[in-house]
Design an enzyme around this catalytic site. Sequence first.
Site, PDB file in Angstrom:
ATOM      1  N   ASP A  20      -2.680  17.477   5.219  1.00 29.53           N
ATOM      2  CA  ASP A  20      -1.546  17.637   6.138  1.00 29.53           C
ATOM      3  C   ASP A  20      -1.060  19.096   6.174  1.00 29.53           C
ATOM      4  O   ASP A  20      -0.765  19.672   5.137  1.00 29.53           O
ATOM      5  CB  ASP A  20      -0.433  16.720   5.606  1.00 29.53           C
ATOM      6  N   HIS A  51       1.619  20.137   8.252  1.00 31.93           N
ATOM      7  CA  HIS A  51       2.973  20.242   8.804  1.00 31.93           C
ATOM      8  C   HIS A  51       3.909  20.924   7.789  1.00 31.93           C
ATOM      9  O   HIS A  51       4.228  20.347   6.756  1.00 31.93           O
ATOM     10  CB  HIS A  51       3.495  18.855   9.188  1.00 31.93           C
TER      11      HIS A  51
HETATM   12  C1  B12 Z   1       4.656  20.964  14.949  1.00 32.71           C
HETATM   13  C2  B12 Z   1       3.731  19.791  14.828  1.00 32.71           C
HETATM   14  C3  B12 Z   1       2.391  20.064  14.526  1.00 32.71           C
HETATM   15  C4  B12 Z   1       1.860  21.449  14.226  1.00 32.71           C
HETATM   16  C5  B12 Z   1       2.215  21.794  12.756  1.00 32.71           C
HETATM   17  C6  B12 Z   1       2.416  23.290  12.563  1.00 32.71           C
HETATM   18  C7  B12 Z   1       2.867  23.594  11.152  1.00 32.71           C
HETATM   19  N1  B12 Z   1       2.087  24.409  10.492  1.00 32.71           N
HETATM   20  O1  B12 Z   1       3.875  23.098  10.675  1.00 32.71           O
HETATM   21  C8  B12 Z   1       0.327  21.269  14.472  1.00 32.71           C
HETATM   22  C9  B12 Z   1       0.015  21.610  15.911  1.00 32.71           C
HETATM   23  C10 B12 Z   1      -0.594  22.059  13.546  1.00 32.71           C
HETATM   24  C11 B12 Z   1       0.170  19.756  14.290  1.00 32.71           C
HETATM   25  C12 B12 Z   1      -1.030  19.150  14.026  1.00 32.71           C
HETATM   26  C13 B12 Z   1      -1.202  17.765  13.943  1.00 32.71           C
HETATM   27  N2  B12 Z   1      -0.257  16.833  14.188  1.00 32.71           N
HETATM   28 CO1  B12 Z   1       1.633  17.233  14.409  1.00 32.71          CO
HETATM   29  N3  B12 Z   1       3.435  17.414  14.892  1.00 32.71           N
HETATM   30  C14 B12 Z   1       4.208  18.446  15.002  1.00 32.71           C
HETATM   31  C15 B12 Z   1       5.616  17.991  15.460  1.00 32.71           C
HETATM   32  C16 B12 Z   1       5.712  18.256  16.973  1.00 32.71           C
HETATM   33  C17 B12 Z   1       6.794  18.618  14.769  1.00 32.71           C
HETATM   34  C18 B12 Z   1       6.744  18.577  13.227  1.00 32.71           C
HETATM   35  C19 B12 Z   1       7.931  19.335  12.715  1.00 32.71           C
HETATM   36  O2  B12 Z   1       7.827  20.520  12.405  1.00 32.71           O
HETATM   37  N4  B12 Z   1       9.118  18.678  12.683  1.00 32.71           N
HETATM   38  C20 B12 Z   1      10.391  19.283  12.293  1.00 32.71           C
HETATM   39  C21 B12 Z   1      10.691  19.033  10.815  1.00 32.71           C
HETATM   40  C22 B12 Z   1      12.023  19.663  10.456  1.00 32.71           C
HETATM   41  O3  B12 Z   1      10.789  17.640  10.620  1.00 32.71           O
HETATM   42  P1  B12 Z   1       9.821  16.816   9.657  1.00 32.71           P
HETATM   43  O4  B12 Z   1       8.537  17.528   9.498  1.00 32.71           O
HETATM   44  O5  B12 Z   1       9.818  15.414  10.125  1.00 32.71           O
HETATM   45  O6  B12 Z   1      10.565  16.877   8.231  1.00 32.71           O
HETATM   46  C23 B12 Z   1      11.866  16.349   8.013  1.00 32.71           C
HETATM   47  C24 B12 Z   1      11.875  14.842   7.662  1.00 32.71           C
HETATM   48  O7  B12 Z   1      10.696  14.140   7.978  1.00 32.71           O
HETATM   49  C25 B12 Z   1      12.200  14.789   6.213  1.00 32.71           C
HETATM   50  N5  B12 Z   1      11.119  14.805   5.219  1.00 32.71           N
HETATM   51  C26 B12 Z   1       9.863  15.270   5.290  1.00 32.71           C
HETATM   52  N6  B12 Z   1       9.260  15.172   4.114  1.00 32.71           N
HETATM   53  C27 B12 Z   1      10.128  14.613   3.261  1.00 32.71           C
HETATM   54  C28 B12 Z   1      10.015  14.341   1.899  1.00 32.71           C
HETATM   55  C29 B12 Z   1      11.129  13.811   1.242  1.00 32.71           C
HETATM   56  C30 B12 Z   1      11.037  13.496  -0.226  1.00 32.71           C
HETATM   57  C31 B12 Z   1      12.331  13.569   1.950  1.00 32.71           C
HETATM   58  C32 B12 Z   1      13.504  13.008   1.257  1.00 32.71           C
HETATM   59  C33 B12 Z   1      12.427  13.853   3.325  1.00 32.71           C
HETATM   60  C34 B12 Z   1      11.335  14.384   3.943  1.00 32.71           C
HETATM   61  O8  B12 Z   1      12.976  15.960   6.007  1.00 32.71           O
HETATM   62  C35 B12 Z   1      12.426  17.027   6.796  1.00 32.71           C
HETATM   63  C36 B12 Z   1      13.518  18.027   7.071  1.00 32.71           C
HETATM   64  O9  B12 Z   1      14.563  17.450   7.827  1.00 32.71           O
HETATM   65  C37 B12 Z   1       5.558  16.454  15.138  1.00 32.71           C
HETATM   66  C38 B12 Z   1       6.405  15.538  16.034  1.00 32.71           C
HETATM   67  C39 B12 Z   1       7.848  15.530  15.609  1.00 32.71           C
HETATM   68  N7  B12 Z   1       8.706  15.649  16.572  1.00 32.71           N
HETATM   69  O10 B12 Z   1       8.144  15.408  14.401  1.00 32.71           O
HETATM   70  C40 B12 Z   1       4.065  16.165  15.262  1.00 32.71           C
HETATM   71  C41 B12 Z   1       3.462  15.028  14.445  1.00 32.71           C
HETATM   72  C42 B12 Z   1       4.013  15.050  13.024  1.00 32.71           C
HETATM   73  N8  B12 Z   1       2.046  15.380  14.429  1.00 32.71           N
HETATM   74  C43 B12 Z   1       1.256  14.362  14.529  1.00 32.71           C
HETATM   75  C44 B12 Z   1      -0.165  14.396  14.534  1.00 32.71           C
HETATM   76  C45 B12 Z   1      -0.886  13.096  14.810  1.00 32.71           C
HETATM   77  C46 B12 Z   1      -0.858  15.590  14.314  1.00 32.71           C
HETATM   78  C47 B12 Z   1      -2.377  15.763  14.277  1.00 32.71           C
HETATM   79  C48 B12 Z   1      -3.159  14.681  13.513  1.00 32.71           C
HETATM   80  C49 B12 Z   1      -2.850  15.902  15.735  1.00 32.71           C
HETATM   81  C50 B12 Z   1      -4.334  16.015  15.912  1.00 32.71           C
HETATM   82  N9  B12 Z   1      -4.899  14.950  16.463  1.00 32.71           N
HETATM   83  O11 B12 Z   1      -4.931  16.991  15.532  1.00 32.71           O
HETATM   84  C51 B12 Z   1      -2.514  17.133  13.605  1.00 32.71           C
HETATM   85  C52 B12 Z   1      -2.626  16.994  12.072  1.00 32.71           C
HETATM   86  C53 B12 Z   1      -3.062  18.265  11.435  1.00 32.71           C
HETATM   87  C54 B12 Z   1      -2.976  18.137   9.935  1.00 32.71           C
HETATM   88  N10 B12 Z   1      -4.110  18.245   9.275  1.00 32.71           N
HETATM   89  O12 B12 Z   1      -1.911  17.953   9.389  1.00 32.71           O
HETATM   90  C55 B12 Z   1       2.041  13.059  14.636  1.00 32.71           C
HETATM   91  C56 B12 Z   1       2.004  12.213  13.372  1.00 32.71           C
HETATM   92  C57 B12 Z   1       1.865  10.763  13.763  1.00 32.71           C
HETATM   93  C58 B12 Z   1       2.277   9.782  12.724  1.00 32.71           C
HETATM   94  N11 B12 Z   1       2.493  10.098  11.477  1.00 32.71           N
HETATM   95  O13 B12 Z   1       2.414   8.665  13.136  1.00 32.71           O
HETATM   96  C59 B12 Z   1       3.458  13.571  15.066  1.00 32.71           C
HETATM   97  C60 B12 Z   1       4.638  12.691  14.585  1.00 32.71           C
HETATM   98  C61 B12 Z   1       3.454  13.656  16.622  1.00 32.71           C
HETATM   99  C62 B12 Z   1       3.396  12.276  17.260  1.00 32.71           C
HETATM  100  N12 B12 Z   1       4.523  11.738  17.692  1.00 32.71           N
HETATM  101  O14 B12 Z   1       2.355  11.693  17.360  1.00 32.71           O
HETATM  102  N13 B12 Z   1       1.382  19.133  14.433  1.00 32.71           N
END
Ligand code: B12
Length: 131
Positions: A7, A9
């Site tokens: 992963d 992200h």
């Molecule tokens: C930006 C992004 C990317 C970028 C990442 C760039 C980077 N280096 O960070 C790129 C383009 C590389 C990417 C690639 C992929 N992505 Co992407 N990506 C996103 C996106 C649009 C935003 C992620 C983000 O930054 N969110 C903002 C942060 C602040 O939020 P967060 O990560 O969720 O974290 C918060 C909470 O989750 C929580 N949290 C997280 N971890 C933990 C741990 C603990 C202990 C706690 C308490 C809380 C907590 O707290 C965090 C802070 O508030 C999301 C969609 C979305 N809106 O979330 C999809 C998403 C995560 N991606 C997805 C997918 C499928 C992929 C790919 C597989 C796509 C592909 N076919 O290639 C690849 C995977 C690559 C890999 N090997 O990981 C899916 C995951 C689907 C799922 N899990 O069901 C999502 C949800 C999009 C979707 N709706 O389909 N991605």
Amino acid sequence: MGVIGSDVHAVGNQILEYALEEKGVDTVNIGVMSSQVDFIEAAIETDADAIWISSLCGHGQMDCRGFREKCIEKDIGDILIYIGGNLVIGKRDWEETRKIFEEGMKMDRAYSPRTEPEEAINDLFNDLDYD
Ligand code: B12
């Protein structure tokens, strides 16, 4: 803390680190693409109280399989393990997902997507009996 498996992200992980440090928690962030062994070795080296795992890409169930058992093997079986992110692919019932990670995988707490970091930090302080 770190992001497990293949992963990449990175944003949520960074935000969690800032939030933890703001509350005075000493964090060690091993970053994205970290294996189970990376997490466990870092926890041992730093004598950590807790491991925070992020899994966003949907492979959480596969990437975390056997994590608690590996901690037990390495003599840190009692360490607190929290996990959050997008733990499964697509939109599944959260209660079902929570049970997979907390009851099935014996993680202490699993958090649904969009959990505010403060909620988990409060839980951490309660679980560790900090004021
Ligand atoms: C930006 C992004 C990317 C970028 C990442 C760039 C980077 N280096 O960070 C790129 C383009 C590389 C990417 C690639 C992929 N992505 Co992407 N990506 C996103 C996106 C649009 C935003 C992620 C983000 O930054 N969110 C903002 C942060 C602040 O939020 P967060 O990560 O969720 O974290 C918060 C909470 O989750 C929580 N949290 C997280 N971890 C933990 C741990 C603990 C202990 C706690 C308490 C809380 C907590 O707290 C965090 C802070 O508030 C999301 C969609 C979305 N809106 O979330 C999809 C998403 C995560 N991606 C997805 C997918 C499928 C992929 C790919 C597989 C796509 C592909 N076919 O290639 C690849 C995977 C690559 C890999 N090997 O990981 C899916 C995951 C689907 C799922 N899990 O069901 C999502 C949800 C999009 C979707 N709706 O389909 N991605």
